[in-house]
Scaffold this motif. Structure first.
Motif, PDB file in Angstrom:
ATOM      1  N   THR A 120     -13.808   3.375  -1.112  1.00 42.47           N
ATOM      2  CA  THR A 120     -14.148   3.290   0.307  1.00 42.47           C
ATOM      3  C   THR A 120     -13.401   4.268   1.207  1.00 42.47           C
ATOM      4  N   PRO A 121     -12.121   4.653   0.911  1.00 42.80           N
ATOM      5  CA  PRO A 121     -11.451   5.615   1.808  1.00 42.80           C
ATOM      6  C   PRO A 121     -12.238   6.907   1.989  1.00 42.80           C
ATOM      7  N   LYS A 144     -17.126  10.590  13.832  1.00 44.11           N
ATOM      8  CA  LYS A 144     -16.807  10.008  15.145  1.00 44.11           C
ATOM      9  C   LYS A 144     -16.064  11.022  16.018  1.00 44.11           C
ATOM     10  N   ASN A 156     -16.358   9.131   7.961  1.00 43.96           N
ATOM     11  CA  ASN A 156     -16.805   8.441   9.180  1.00 43.96           C
ATOM     12  C   ASN A 156     -15.935   8.817  10.379  1.00 43.96           C
ATOM     13  N   LYS A 157     -14.645   8.987  10.110  1.00 45.31           N
ATOM     14  CA  LYS A 157     -13.728   9.374  11.198  1.00 45.31           C
ATOM     15  C   LYS A 157     -14.060  10.788  11.699  1.00 45.31           C
ATOM     16  N   TYR A 201     -15.512   7.329   2.314  1.00 46.63           N
ATOM     17  CA  TYR A 201     -16.460   7.156   3.415  1.00 46.63           C
ATOM     18  C   TYR A 201     -15.742   6.937   4.749  1.00 46.63           C
ATOM     19  N   GLU A 202     -14.620   6.214   4.696  1.00 44.96           N
ATOM     20  CA  GLU A 202     -13.855   5.977   5.929  1.00 44.96           C
ATOM     21  C   GLU A 202     -13.375   7.304   6.530  1.00 44.96           C
ATOM     22  N   ASN A 203     -12.892   8.216   5.672  1.00 40.60           N
ATOM     23  CA  ASN A 203     -12.424   9.514   6.155  1.00 40.60           C
ATOM     24  C   ASN A 203     -13.565  10.330   6.762  1.00 40.60           C
TER      25      ASN A 203
END
Length: 246
Positions: free
Chosen positions: A176-177, A187, A183-184, A179-181
């Motif tokens: 998941t990190p 944004k 996504n940031k 996709y989190e990275n």
């Protein structure tokens, strides 16, 4: 004289081939037209492969009887066109249609160098860009979306109401990190990302079979609801309808 209503113009657009533009165009056009009761038309401008024109030809050979016997509605038209002439052709089609489509999908080439691509995209109302966790796909799509969002839209020289990125081919085994990275980054660039992500499914690479009981990707029949749930296409559809306000 009463002016005709104008259709929503929608495109799945990205700067990379093979991430699902034509597949999503066929899936959503068929769900909207055959299951949800909207009038749809598709203009295939993806020269030279014209994937949707070819898909329709294959569908007619395999599924015309099934479509005729199970769905009490004429198939939506799929027109062959080119990026620099499609807007005139679309306007002529709407002007001469007894039944004006609610939605027109444009299937556009995946390269910014195509003649007329930017001026055509500037006249699209909603752009949906599939992205995958691949650095090259992401970088090209994000820079292209950044140009559309922060140059075209901010100058107000455009009909674009919304540009939405969405994750496609999401592998449940990916950490998941990752996709989190990403996504940031999305944004921080001030770009819009849909909440729903589409999971990786072999169904996206298969078309309807004549013998199969269920259909997924087809221009003559809507995707099977159970198959939609398996890859989250049902949730994507709900979010899509909210964004487009259909």
């Amino acid at each position: 004289m009463e002016t005709k209503k104008q259709p929503f113009i929608i495109a799945f657009s990205t700067q990379k081939g093979g991430v699902g533009k034509s597949t999503f165009t066929a899936l959503l056009a068929s769900i909207l037209h055959y299951r949800l009761g909207y009038q749809v038309a598709v203009f295939d401008c993806d020269f030279p492969q014209y994937s949707l024109i070819q898909m329709r030809e294959r569908d007619l050979k395999k599924m015309a009887h099934k479509q005729f016997t199970t769905i009490n509605k004429k198939a939506y038209p799929v027109f062959q066109s080119k990026t620099d002439t499609v807007l005139e052709e679309l306007e002529a089609y709407v002007d001469n249609s007894e039944v004006v489509p609610d939605v027109v999908f444009l299937d556009l080439p995946g390269t910014v160098n195509t003649a007329g691509i930017l001026s055509t995209l500037a006249n699209v109302h909603y752009i949906f860009s599939p992205i995958t966790a691949d650095r090259i796909v992401l970088e090209s799509t994000l820079s292209f979306t950044d140009v559309l969002t922060n140059i075209l839209m901010k100058k107000k020289h455009t009909e674009i109401k919304s540009i939405q990125l969405f994750w496609n081919q999401v592998d449940g085994r990916e950490k998941t990190p990752l996709y989190e990275n990403y996504n940031k980054v999305i944004k921080d660039l001030g770009l819009q990302l849909m909440e729903t992500s589409i999971t990786d499914s072999k169904r996206f690479r298969k078309e309807g079979e004549t013998v199969a009981k269920t259909v997924f990707r087809s221009t003559l029949l809507p995707a099977d609801p159970k198959l939609m749930m398996l890859c989250r296409l049902d949730q994507f559809m709900e979010e899509f309808l909210r964004i487009v306000k259909l």
